[in-house]
Enzyme design. Structure first.
Site, short mmCIF file in Angstrom:
data_model
loop_
_atom_site.label_atom_id
_atom_site.label_comp_id
_atom_site.label_asym_id
_atom_site.label_seq_id
_atom_site.Cartn_x
_atom_site.Cartn_y
_atom_site.Cartn_z
N ARG A 164 0.88 -1.23 0.16
CA ARG A 164 0.13 0.08 0.04
C ARG A 164 0.91 1.09 0.05
O ARG A 164 1.87 1.30 0.96
CB ARG A 164 -0.86 0.05 1.37
CG ARG A 164 -1.88 1.02 1.09
CD ARG A 164 -2.45 1.35 2.54
NE ARG A 164 -2.04 2.12 3.42
CZ ARG A 164 -2.23 2.71 4.49
NH1 ARG A 164 -3.51 2.29 4.98
NH2 ARG A 164 -1.57 3.45 5.32
N TYR B 160 -2.44 11.33 5.86
CA TYR B 160 -2.93 9.96 6.28
C TYR B 160 -1.91 9.05 5.70
O TYR B 160 -1.64 8.84 4.47
CB TYR B 160 -4.20 9.54 5.85
CG TYR B 160 -4.41 8.20 6.27
CD1 TYR B 160 -4.71 7.68 7.49
CD2 TYR B 160 -4.36 7.23 5.16
CE1 TYR B 160 -4.61 6.40 7.73
CE2 TYR B 160 -4.22 6.04 5.53
CZ TYR B 160 -4.41 5.71 6.73
OH TYR B 160 -4.77 4.09 7.06
N ASP C 83 -4.88 3.82 -0.01
CA ASP C 83 -6.04 4.31 0.84
C ASP C 83 -6.62 5.62 0.74
O ASP C 83 -5.62 6.54 1.04
CB ASP C 83 -5.61 3.77 2.35
CG ASP C 83 -6.79 3.77 3.12
OD1 ASP C 83 -8.01 4.29 2.81
OD2 ASP C 83 -6.64 3.35 4.34
N HIS D 194 -9.05 6.73 2.31
CA HIS D 194 -9.48 7.06 3.63
C HIS D 194 -10.74 7.89 3.75
O HIS D 194 -10.98 8.74 4.60
CB HIS D 194 -8.44 7.52 4.60
CG HIS D 194 -8.29 7.08 5.88
ND1 HIS D 194 -8.91 7.86 7.11
CD2 HIS D 194 -7.97 6.01 6.45
CE1 HIS D 194 -8.63 7.02 8.36
NE2 HIS D 194 -7.82 5.87 7.77
N GLU E 54 -8.83 1.86 -2.10
CA GLU E 54 -9.45 1.52 -0.56
C GLU E 54 -10.15 2.62 -0.05
O GLU E 54 -9.68 3.76 -0.03
CB GLU E 54 -8.31 1.15 0.18
CG GLU E 54 -8.86 0.94 1.76
CD GLU E 54 -7.59 0.56 2.80
OE1 GLU E 54 -6.76 -0.04 2.35
OE2 GLU E 54 -7.78 0.80 4.02
N GLU F 223 -13.85 -0.59 6.56
CA GLU F 223 -13.10 -0.53 7.90
C GLU F 223 -14.35 0.14 8.82
O GLU F 223 -14.18 0.17 10.14
CB GLU F 223 -11.86 -0.36 8.15
CG GLU F 223 -11.44 1.08 7.41
CD GLU F 223 -10.21 1.59 7.18
OE1 GLU F 223 -9.38 0.94 6.47
OE2 GLU F 223 -9.63 2.74 8.14
N ARG G 196 -13.63 -4.98 3.25
CA ARG G 196 -12.27 -5.12 4.10
C ARG G 196 -12.90 -4.63 5.71
O ARG G 196 -12.44 -3.59 6.09
CB ARG G 196 -11.48 -4.27 3.66
CG ARG G 196 -11.76 -3.10 2.87
CD ARG G 196 -10.21 -2.15 2.58
NE ARG G 196 -9.59 -1.71 3.56
CZ ARG G 196 -8.59 -2.13 4.15
NH1 ARG G 196 -8.05 -3.49 4.01
NH2 ARG G 196 -8.28 -1.71 5.25
N GLU H 204 -4.10 -7.28 5.08
CA GLU H 204 -3.35 -6.14 5.61
C GLU H 204 -2.58 -6.28 6.85
O GLU H 204 -3.30 -7.13 7.68
CB GLU H 204 -4.17 -4.78 5.86
CG GLU H 204 -3.64 -3.63 6.25
CD GLU H 204 -4.38 -2.51 6.71
OE1 GLU H 204 -5.76 -2.58 7.01
OE2 GLU H 204 -4.20 -1.23 6.41
N TRP I 237 -11.74 12.83 8.76
CA TRP I 237 -10.26 12.30 8.82
C TRP I 237 -10.14 10.70 8.30
O TRP I 237 -9.73 10.29 7.44
CB TRP I 237 -9.71 12.03 10.28
CG TRP I 237 -8.29 11.51 10.23
CD1 TRP I 237 -7.06 12.31 10.01
CD2 TRP I 237 -7.74 10.27 10.68
NE1 TRP I 237 -5.89 11.43 10.09
CE2 TRP I 237 -6.27 10.11 10.58
CE3 TRP I 237 -8.41 8.93 11.03
CZ2 TRP I 237 -5.51 9.25 10.42
CZ3 TRP I 237 -7.51 7.97 11.13
CH2 TRP I 237 -6.12 8.06 10.84
O1 EZ4 Z 1 -7.02 4.59 9.85
O2 EZ4 Z 1 -7.05 1.97 12.01
O3 EZ4 Z 1 -6.29 0.84 6.40
N1 EZ4 Z 1 -6.05 1.19 7.53
C1 EZ4 Z 1 -6.57 2.33 8.02
C2 EZ4 Z 1 -6.13 2.58 9.52
C3 EZ4 Z 1 -7.12 3.38 10.29
C4 EZ4 Z 1 -7.07 3.32 11.65
C5 EZ4 Z 1 -8.14 3.87 12.50
O4 EZ4 Z 1 -8.05 3.72 13.73
O5 EZ4 Z 1 -7.20 2.99 7.49
O6 EZ4 Z 1 -4.87 3.26 9.49
CO CO Z 2 -7.90 2.00 5.66
#
Ligand code: EZ4
Ligand code: CO
Length: 403
Positions: free
Chosen positions: A148, A160, A211, A213, A237, A263, A284, A340, A403
């Site tokens: 990743r 991030y 990712d 996010h 992701e 997630e 995921r 992961e 976030w």
């Molecule tokens: O931001 O677990 O793919 N992994 C992620 C993680 C999440 C954290 C949040 O608590 O996106 O790093």
């Molecule tokens: Co993630």
């Protein structure tokens, strides 16, 4: 057999973890689970201690499904991150007990192996493309076949997935969440260039993923998926926030970039619309925030039905018992995709021994009965809880973003 005690152990061997130890009236027989929810640890610990533990005392630990239904449906108030993380902690500990009683590793109780190891991916973040490229080469040298990649975005403050000091956000006041600044335009310009750079320098064979996010809106996510298409991601992701599942239709229609999401999901009903419309390729979920192995098996079965593969969340802010559960599922499920993973620091191995072993680009399940993890309570006591938060993201104008 009866449950005699539920111990909730909060410890901070580098970061905070909430652990559940369920003790039975059979001498020496107990199970270990993880109920960590980053930034809201004590809410889960208190839900377990004050509300859930009293319901478990005297129950038969063999009846996992009934206990799960009792805690989820029987309580009227259901779902959400706090309660589903608490439920996962209990569920994992009960599966651990069942495995120990049977003398079998969890994967065996789940139907046995369909593969030996779980294809694993690691995280690489960098301040610029060259630093990401170096990290990718180092990961390949360690045997990783899937990586990743995240990169700091010029003009944004704090990114991030980029650990390097200068990329971190600012702290408004000691002890409060760090604040990052994020704008979509520079982000959308940077990521396709990063992937172009990596394909030119490290080639086509390595599987790459990225990712988002959950920070983009639908049309931005569609643009990114489309512009990343030539670089053949393993998956993109979490392109969108979890609320509007129908927005995935736009992203799907825009490109053939494989999509992953989950997630921030807490039940099978969160997953269902994306799975049954085949709007994603990888589900995921975080088993530790989804009510545990009992719910994850059901999500996996739904996914299998619609040609969706699993890619369970495996970050550093969930504890080794959840990582162990991930890998037991990975090696037994027919529709496993990728796992992961993180390398835990030594203090975590000391307090919570038994994290799955990494070797040759894959994770390997423990052959010990149950999950294969334990809690060293004496060691845990050396690392008391320290209040900590995930960062907050703001747009350049100061308004709060996701976030
Ligand atoms: O931001 O677990 O793919 N992994 C992620 C993680 C999440 C954290 C949040 O608590 O996106 O790093
Ligand atoms: Co993630």
């Amino acid at each position: 057999m009866k449950i005699t005690e539920v111990r909730v152990i909060v410890t901070c061997p580098g970061r905070n973890y909430v652990l559940v130890k369920i003790v039975t009236d059979e001498p020496g027989l107990y199970g270990v689970g993880d109920a960590t929810l980053n930034g809201r640890e004590l809410a889960v610990a208190s839900a377990l201690q004050e509300h859930i533990a009293p319901l478990l005392i005297g129950r038969d630990p063999d009846r996992i499904e009934d206990t799960w239904q009792y805690l989820f449906r029987g309580a009227y108030w259901r779902g959400g991150p706090v309660l589903m993380t608490a439920l996962a902690g209990v569920d994992l500990a009960l599966w651990d007990i069942k495995g120990k009683r049977a003398g079998l590793p969890l994967y065996s109780l789940l139907g046995g192996k369909t593969r030996e190891g779980a294809l694993a991916y690691t995280h690489v973040g960098g301040r610029d493309f060259a630093e990401v490229e170096d990290g990718v080469r180092a990961a390949m040298a360690r045997g990783f076949r899937v990586v990743r990649v995240q990169v700091a975005v010029p003009g944004n403050r704090g990114t991030y997935g980029v650990a390097a000091g200068s990329a971190k956000g600012d702290f408004p006041r000691e002890g409060l969440p760090p604040e990052e600044v994020w704008e979509p335009s520079p982000y959308l310009r940077t990521i396709p260039r990063l992937l172009a750079h990596l394909r030119e320098t490290v080639g086509e064979e390595l599987e790459l993923l990225h990712d988002v996010h959950e920070r983009l809106n639908p049309v931005q996510a569609a643009r990114l998926a489309k512009e990343l298409e030539p670089y053949h991601l393993f998956f993109l992701e979490d392109p969108l926030r979890p609320e509007h599942k129908e927005s995935f239709r736009l992203v799907r229609a825009a490109s053939a970039t494989p999509l992953a999401m989950g997630e921030l999901f807490h039940t099978r009903w969160d997953c269902l619309p994306l799975i049954q419309e085949q709007l994603i390729d990888f589900i995921r979920c975080d088993i530790g925030h989804l009510g545990g192995v009992t719910e994850a098996r059901k999500v996996a079965a739904l996914a299998e039905t619609f040609q969706v593969q699993t890619a369970w969340h495996g970050p550093g802010d969930i504890a080794p018992p959840t990582h162990a559960a991930n890998v037991h599922l990975d090696v037994s499920l027919p529709n496993f995709g990728v796992q992961e993973m993180v390398f835990f620091p030594e203090a975590v191995h000391e307090v919570i021994p038994g994290a799955p072993e990494y070797r040759d680009g894959a994770l390997w399940p423990s052959e010990s009965p149950g999950l294969g993890c334990d809690i060293n309570e004496e060691a845990a006591a050396k690392y008391p809880y320290r209040r900590a938060y995930l960062p907050t993201t703001r747009r350049a104008d100061g308004s709060v973003h996701d976030w």
